[in-house]
Scaffold this active site. Structure first.
Site, short mmCIF file in Angstrom:
data_model
loop_
_atom_site.label_atom_id
_atom_site.label_comp_id
_atom_site.label_asym_id
_atom_site.label_seq_id
_atom_site.Cartn_x
_atom_site.Cartn_y
_atom_site.Cartn_z
N CYS A 126 -106.63 -34.40 20.14
CA CYS A 126 -105.33 -34.17 19.50
C CYS A 126 -104.52 -33.17 20.30
O CYS A 126 -104.98 -32.63 21.32
CB CYS A 126 -105.51 -33.70 18.06
SG CYS A 126 -106.19 -32.03 17.94
N CYS A 174 -106.10 -29.80 21.07
CA CYS A 174 -107.02 -29.79 22.21
C CYS A 174 -106.25 -29.60 23.51
O CYS A 174 -106.67 -28.84 24.40
CB CYS A 174 -107.80 -31.11 22.28
SG CYS A 174 -108.77 -31.50 20.82
N ASP A 227 -73.73 -44.68 47.54
CA ASP A 227 -73.43 -44.80 48.95
C ASP A 227 -73.10 -46.27 49.18
O ASP A 227 -73.55 -47.14 48.42
CB ASP A 227 -74.66 -44.40 49.78
CG ASP A 227 -74.50 -44.74 51.24
OD1 ASP A 227 -73.53 -44.28 51.84
OD2 ASP A 227 -75.35 -45.48 51.76
N ASP A 273 -79.75 -44.82 50.48
CA ASP A 273 -80.93 -45.29 51.20
C ASP A 273 -81.13 -44.64 52.56
O ASP A 273 -82.18 -44.79 53.16
CB ASP A 273 -80.86 -46.80 51.39
CG ASP A 273 -79.85 -47.20 52.47
OD1 ASP A 273 -78.78 -46.56 52.52
OD2 ASP A 273 -80.13 -48.12 53.24
N ASP A 322 -78.21 -39.61 53.20
CA ASP A 322 -78.06 -39.57 51.74
C ASP A 322 -79.02 -38.57 51.10
O ASP A 322 -78.90 -38.28 49.90
CB ASP A 322 -78.35 -40.96 51.14
CG ASP A 322 -77.29 -41.99 51.53
OD1 ASP A 322 -76.12 -41.58 51.65
OD2 ASP A 322 -77.64 -43.16 51.72
#
Length: 769
Positions: free
Chosen positions: A23, A26, A447, A647, A651
């Site tokens: 739980c 714990c 971009d 990409d 960037d």
């Protein structure tokens, strides 16, 4: 959180596999133990994945020492070194636990049914009551119920008492403590009522063996169902691990072929992959041509064509054609291993919303025990005529109904299923908080080159200035561009190669970030780039070429200037076609109410032409990498929640500066490393899908947390008996146990609904905002 070690020490990431947590209490206990160890900077424990992610200083405690501390606290732990082996062991252990719970439940059920029928049957059916009284009698009936209940508690239910009482002794009560105290109190009271009834008032000489036995049985049922459902939440990782090829066919120097275990393959080895076989490891095709099913990587169902010189990814499927592949990456460096690592990190993430859960669960169990004691005392003081057993039953009901299992599972189970579903769609969450932050995004900044477009531009126009030869200018330009990795440079080089040109000697090459390049080719100074670069380098502008640049730019081409030896020599235009799915992807984002912004190094006219064709709301042209970060800062200052999609290497700053960076997985490694989300397919549809899935996952988490918190807030007063004076309503401990068990099952099953999540198609009308 400890910071005892020198702050200049290097940091180390450690992962532990932890067993036995049941739980949220714990989790808090383990987390506090780890955070208190020397050198530990941060500890994140996840109930659903049964793992701990630790960031620590190298001068602190060893990873093995951390595992030993957790084990000593009652939760067997081990350092994760071999992920695949640990995943297999964890899966086997979870299956053993499911089987153990099944056996425990069935045993408890067989022992509890007679107790339930003897006690509750007598209450509900007078004929059964008369039969029991005439055949067994009250005392023998109590003895039979007591023996059977004791067997339930000492057998199937013993771990509740073993773990729960130990946690109480260590002053860290958890779910097991609540069950142990609740069912144990009902059992002990019933034993006294059976063996020494004279110790109790005559009106209170009742037995509650059936409550004690049924509590344990129902909780075991809930745990069994919960374990079965939780096993499905980790399906994504097991599926990914299962994709790994175990053996490969290695081509020896003499041409012979041998079957080799994948662990013995090295970089540079040549492998033979036959039709219908999986590609064992990442590599480059040296011979052959085929169509590769990359759906495990990208989520795209259609195979893609691959030929000699193309890169291929391990675990993808060679549909036809024999291939000879040179291995480029093995072991933990392969794309599949990196994907598994990203998914594991995302599934084990600790979202900001979890902080609220941690604060509540930190005091929840002690608070429940306090409420139970107050319930017992208040009923005895305020209604002494109802008897001690009445007060005890209500106190037991409070203990049982309030177990915080659902709280501990509410967030991690949704994260596990949501990120697993994202991986199926080719969306990888590298940073866990991105899953929550994406839900709040209202502006997506793109971009252009390689993101909105294919990133494979082609030379479309070239006009030389008076006094220059087109062939010579193109040759010099292509020679300089051959040293650049920019997509526009590739377009120029390919155009020159198509004309059969050879490249000259290049010296002093300089890539001018976001602006262009400068180089010396065969002794000629070559400068290529936008109008701003020409102005910065004091190159006189040709009015005719400038007018032509406006015309070409208005049609979506990207024009740039070429200067030779300081004089304007030519205007060149390159067009980069849009990706096929870009319009639909942007429509889907508009349909979600998201504003679209495009940042590009192109000139204003070209950028506006592209933006107009796509329905983009805002355009920033001629943007350098620093300008992209500045635009993001402006948007953020205006209160916008921004995601940046890119990409390329240039960037990376913007990806890091945005609230969420989304990298196209086909791009540069540095871009991927700067992003919180990676789209493995390169398809922009993944942006809308990632945002929609983030919203669905966070909605699912809110549903789980609402259920867990409100459920307990509503049922604890009912279990305490607050409605009894006005309406005569009480909650039996038996119903409390059933309700508690169902709450955990509800949370896990609700999270599993995310496995069926499907992307919504873009609206037919374009959905532009």
């Amino acid at each position: 959180m400890s910071t005892k070690a020198d702050h200049r020490d290097a940091t180390l990431a450690v992962e532990l596999a932890i067993d036995g947590m049941t739980c949220a209490s714990c989790v808090n206990r383990v987390q506090k133990k780890l955070a208190a160890q020397p050198g530990v900077l941060e500890a994140n424990v996840n109930l659903a994945t049964e793992r701990a992610s630790i960031r620590m200083q190298t001068s602190g405690a060893s990873p093995e020492a951390l595992a030993a501390v957790v084990t000593a606290a009652g939760y067997p732990a081990s350092v994760i070194v071999d992920r695949e082996r640990v995943a297999a062991e964890q899966s086997a252990r979870q299956e053993q636990e499911r089987q153990r719970l099944k056996r425990a439940f069935l045993t408890a059920l067989i022992l509890t049914l007679p107790v339930f029928l003897l006690e509750m049957g007598s209450h509900m059916v007078p004929a059964i009551h008369d039969l029991v009284q005439h055949t067994l009698g009250a005392q023998r009936n109590a003895w039979i119920q007591g023996i059977l209940t004791t067997l339930v508690l000492a057998g199937p239910g013993r771990h509740f008492f073993r773990d729960g009482l130990r946690a109480l002794w260590q002053r860290t009560p958890d779910m097991n403590s609540l069950v142990a105290v609740g069912s144990g109190a009902a059992w002990l009271y019933s034993v006294v009522a059976t063996l020494a009834p004279h110790w109790l008032p005559e009106a209170s000489r009742h037995i509650y063996f059936e409550a004690s036995a049924v509590i344990v049985t129902l909780i075991l049922l809930g745990k069994m169902l919960e374990a079965r459902a939780k096993g499905r939440t980790g399906a994504a990782i097991r599926r990914l691990v299962g994709l790994q090829v175990r053996t490969a066919r290695r081509i020896l120097p003499d041409g012979a072929i041998e079957d080799v275990d994948i662990a013995n393959i090295h970089t540079g080895d040549l492998l033979r992959v036959r039709p219908g076989e999986k590609i064992p490891l990442d590599g480059v095709i040296r011979q052959g041509e085929s169509h590769i099913d990359e759906s495990m990587l990208t989520g795209e169902p259609l195979p893609v064509s691959r030929k000699a010189g193309d890169s291929v990814t391990g675990a993808t499927l060679n549909t036809h054609g024999s291939l000879d592949i040179e291995v480029t990456r093995t072991g933990e460096n392969t794309t599949l291993a990196q994907i598994i690592r990203m998914v594991e990190q995302a599934q084990g993430a600790r979202l900001p919303v979890q902080a609220l859960v941690d604060k509540v669960t930190g005091w929840f169990v002690p608070a429940v025990m306090t409420i139970a004691i107050l319930t017992l005392v208040l009923w005895m003081v305020l209604a002494p005529g109802l008897g001690f057993d009445f007060a005890l039953v209500n106190a037991v009901a409070v203990l049982i109904v309030a177990c915080p299992c659902a709280m501990g599972l509410a967030t991690p189970t949704s994260i596990m299923v949501g990120t697993g579903r994202a991986a199926d769609l080719g969306i990888l969450f590298r940073q866990g908080d991105a899953l929550q932050t994406l839900r709040e995004i209202d502006t997506v900044v793109f971009d252009k080159t390689g993101t909105l477009t294919q990133g494979k531009p082609a030379l479309t126009h070239m006009q030389v200035a008076a006094g220059f030869d087109e062939t010579a200018v193109l040759q010099w330009l292509a020679s300089a561009q051959s040293h650049s990795e920019h997509p526009i440079a590739h377009a120029i080089v390919q155009a020159a190669q198509a004309r059969g040109m050879t490249f000259g000697q290049v010296d002093g090459f300089e890539a001018i970030s976001g602006a262009g390049l400068a180089a010396s080719v065969d002794g000629h100074a070559v400068l290529a780039g936008a109008a701003k670069l020409m102005q910065d380098r004091a190159v006189a502008m040709d009015p005719e070429l400038a007018a032509l640049a406006d015309q070409w730019g208005a049609k979506g081409n990207t024009p740039f200037y070429v200067a030779i030896d300081g004089h304007m020599a030519a205007l060149v235009a390159v067009a980069d076609p849009l990706k096929d799915d870009t319009p639909a992807a942007l429509q889907a984002l508009h349909a979600q109410g998201i504003r679209l912004v495009m940042l590009t190094g192109d000139n204003q006219r070209t950028a506006e032409a592209v933006a107009a064709s796509l329905g983009i709301d805002e355009v920033h042209a001629q943007a350098l990498p620093a300008d992209k970060v500045a635009v993001l800062a402006q948007l953020k200052a205006a209160g916008k929640r921004c995601a940046f999609v890119g990409d390329g290497i240039n960037d990376a700053p913007a990806l890091a500066a945005a609230h969420v960076g989304i990298a196209i997985g086909t791009g540069a490694d540095i871009a991927v490393e700067s992003a919180g989300v990676v789209l493995m397919s390169g398809s922009l549809a993944g942006v809308a899908n990632a945002i929609a899935l983030s919203r669905a996952t966070m909605r699912n988490i809110r549903q789980n947390l609402f259920w867990a918190f409100v459920y307990n807030a509503a049922l604890i007063p009912l279990a305490a008996g607050v409605l009894y004076p006005a309406y005569g309503l009480l909650m039996s401990p038996v119903f409390a146990a059933a309700a508690m068990a169902l709450s955990s099952v509800f949370v896990v099953v609700n999270a599993l609904r995310l496995k069926a999540w499907r992307p919504q198609p873009a609206p037919a009308n374009g959905g532009q905002a």
